[in-house]
Design an enzyme around this catalytic site. Structure first.
Site, PDB file in Angstrom:
ATOM      1  N   ASN A  29      66.820   6.724  49.591  1.00 13.02           N
ATOM      2  CA  ASN A  29      67.444   8.011  49.894  1.00 13.02           C
ATOM      3  C   ASN A  29      68.675   8.106  49.011  1.00 13.02           C
ATOM      4  O   ASN A  29      69.618   7.345  49.198  1.00 13.02           O
ATOM      5  CB  ASN A  29      67.804   8.063  51.376  1.00 13.02           C
ATOM      6  CG  ASN A  29      68.225   9.452  51.789  1.00 13.02           C
ATOM      7  OD1 ASN A  29      68.056  10.398  51.036  1.00 13.02           O
ATOM      8  ND2 ASN A  29      68.788   9.576  52.968  1.00 13.02           N
ATOM      9  N   CYS A  30      68.667   9.011  48.048  1.00 16.78           N
ATOM     10  CA  CYS A  30      69.512   8.831  46.884  1.00 16.78           C
ATOM     11  C   CYS A  30      70.220  10.106  46.455  1.00 16.78           C
ATOM     12  O   CYS A  30      70.146  11.140  47.102  1.00 16.78           O
ATOM     13  CB  CYS A  30      68.650   8.336  45.718  1.00 16.78           C
ATOM     14  SG  CYS A  30      67.247   7.324  46.197  1.00 16.78           S
TER      15      CYS A  30
END
Length: 578
Positions: A29-30
């Site tokens: 999750n970036c």
């Protein structure tokens, strides 16, 4: 192998053995984004702004206790031809016609024998494909800016510079480089060489990535500070790995895309791709079909699996906007003509017949070298902000204001809608907004006419009961392969039936009254009452398998919907294949 690396791998294996970590469940999750010049001309400012934006989203990644090891950060750039022309001249080679193709390669750093064996495989396969080898270049790095864990697992990072065969350019060149890379990966795996990874092998894109902090990317890679590093597009990514172990090869961007979010349908998508690739590879890649399989590489993250599929669809002949529509469509099935153009709905109906959606939440930025695409999945749960400047730049990313561009330069701001995308054609120098790009895709083929060739399976399948192929113990054994057969014990000795009070014995020591109702002992023709006279015979193991791309015959209330349609596409073609 260093003590730090040994301890890292031992702890990782301990978690795997304790079922606390599963390598097949990699998620991240970036922070993601891109900077692009609409006219397709390389600019140094594109690289500077992308690096600045990447440093601005550092908080979207995690930091190890050593304070210098990150989950992974990186940047994908157009290959700076001017820079590599000088590098080729430095090797003493005379420059040949055509673009320079560059491979960014991670090699095993501590095993020099494996390192040399890997180089030999890379060179031999490049020569087999007709490429001329200019030479290898050791990428300059500053290891003082990375932490102990990042340094312990750091690969040897080198670049190979290639000249294409005479007359090969554009898509044909990129396809040849893709197949060459796949052959290299197969040979390296067969040679059992560990810690080998090709970040990129292309004449259009080049990737710099690793387990450093985002703020240190241009410190670790001094190349990125060189003024000759100019690009038409730069995609950046800060990784936040969820329930994973950070690794150099899993840092993003991947070969075509950078992805923020999760693919929650990953297992189903992976299984369907295993089915599609059986015939897809042979049809799309001919004699090289076996080299591209498996399409989805093992031990990768969900983002890596998406990139594998995205890449093979592009190399099979589709452009990046169409691939995005195939893999990550918008919600369309329940929309009326007032909510969505019928032509758009026909396009997505066709896509639905060709490929199963990869559902997020997901926001991605991708490029195939000509097209640049940024879009969301139909859930729309990951942000993707867009800004246009007055001098022809497009800036997209997880947050607004990442690049710090002066407000007076911004002419428009927007947020990409769920399931939609924005695309830039670098060759034509044209930007397509959310509606224009779908109009272009929908107008490319007569999808509405093609839908007339679709077969409604509902009328042919049911409703009604489905005949069973297996019953009783055989059915239970197929549900649970570890279940012992009737009359056998798990310890290998014969199992005796138990005695009833009337002196009779019943099978496997279990009373008939204990059998679950869902597992009839007898097939329908031997059951009392009104039953069909015959049932389909079960398939022998030696029989020819069914067409893996044929839709499964399932009841509408089970598994994939029975009103799933098969699209005939163009007459005489099977558009379910890539």
């Amino acid at each position: 192998m260093s003590a730090e690396l040994t301890r890292y791998l031992a702890n990782r294996q301990l978690l795997i053995d304790g079922h606390a970590y599963d390598p097949s469940s990699e998620r991240d999750n970036c922070g993601v984004g891109l900077v692009c010049s609409i006219d397709g001309k390389p600019r140094r400012e594109v690289v500077d702004l992308a690096i600045k934006a990447l440093k601005a989203v550092w908080h979207r990644g995690a930091v190890d206790a050593d304070g210098k090891t990150g989950d992974g950060a990186g940047i994908l750039l157009s290959v700076p031809q001017d820079f590599f022309i000088d590098q080729v001249r430095n090797t003493g080679h005379k420059l040949r016609p055509g673009a320079i193709a560059v491979g960014q390669i991670f090699l095993p750093r501590t095993d020099l024998g494996a390192q040399e064996a890997a180089r030999t495989i890379v060179e031999s396969e490049a020569l087999r494909f007709g490429f001329y080898i200019y030479g290898w270049r050791q990428v300059p790095v500053d290891t003082s800016v990375i932490g102990e864990k990042a340094n312990a697992t750091r690969p040897e990072i080198e670049q190979i510079m290639l000249s294409p065969p005479s007359g090969m350019e554009g898509e044909a060149l990129e396809r040849a480089l893709f197949l060459c890379r796949k052959r290299i990966e197969k040979k390296v795996a067969a040679a059992a060489i560990n810690d080998f990874y090709i970040c990129s092998l292309s004449a259009r894109s080049l990737i710099y990535k690793g387990m450093f902090l985002a703020e240190n990317i241009d410190d670790f890679y001094p190349d990125l500070r060189d003024e000759r590093f100019a690009a038409a597009v730069a995609i950046f990514h800060q990784r936040y790995s969820t329930n994973t172990f950070p690794q150099w090869r899993l840092a993003q961007p991947f070969r075509m895309l950078a992805h923020n979010g999760e693919i929650n349908t990953l297992k189903g998508n992976t299984n369907w791709m295993k089915s599609h690739e059986i015939r897809m590879a042979a049809q799309a890649f001919g004699d090289f079909g076996d080299d591209v399989k498996p399409v989805i590489q093992p031990s990768g993250s969900d983002s890596a699996a998406l990139d594998n599929t995205f890449e093979v669809l592009v190399r099979a002949g589709r452009d990046a906007p169409m691939v995005k529509a195939l893999l990550i469509p918008e919600a369309w099935a329940s929309k009326t003509d007032e909510q969505m153009k019928p032509q758009h709905r026909a396009l997505y109906s066709y896509c639905n017949a060709v490929m199963e959606p990869w559902d997020g939440p997901a926001a991605l930025c991708a490029t195939d070298g000509r097209w640049v695409v940024a879009g969301k999945d139909r859930n729309g749960l990951r942000p993707l902000r867009v800004a246009y400047t007055d001098d022809g730049l497009v800036i997209m990313g997880s947050e607004a204001g990442m690049c710090g561009v002066a407000e007076e330069r911004i002419v428009r701001k927007l947020n990409i809608s769920p399931g939609r995308m924005i695309a830039i054609d670098l060759v034509e120098g044209r930007l397509y907004d959310e509606d224009a790009i779908i109009d272009r895709l929908a107008d490319a083929h007569p999808y509405t006419d093609w839908l007339g060739n679709m077969v409604e399976l509902e009328e042919k399948i049911g409703p009604g009961p489905e005949p069973r192929r297996h019953y009783g113990e055989e059915l239970a054994r197929r549900h649970d392969p570890g279940r012992p057969r009737t009359g056998a014990r798990a310890d290998g000795r014969g199992r005796q039936g138990s005695h009833r009070l009337d002196g009779r014995r019943h099978a496997a020591g279990r009373a008939v009254g204990q059998l679950p109702a869902a597992e009839p002992l007898l097939p329908p023709e031997l059951q009392p009452g009104d039953q069909p006279a015959h049932r389909p015979a079960s398939r022998d193991r030696g029989d020819e398998p069914e067409d893996p791309l044929q839709e499964p015959r399932q009841h509408p209330r089970r598994g994939r919907s029975a009103d799933r349609r098969l699209c005939a596409g163009k007459p005489g073609s099977d558009d379910r294949h890539v």
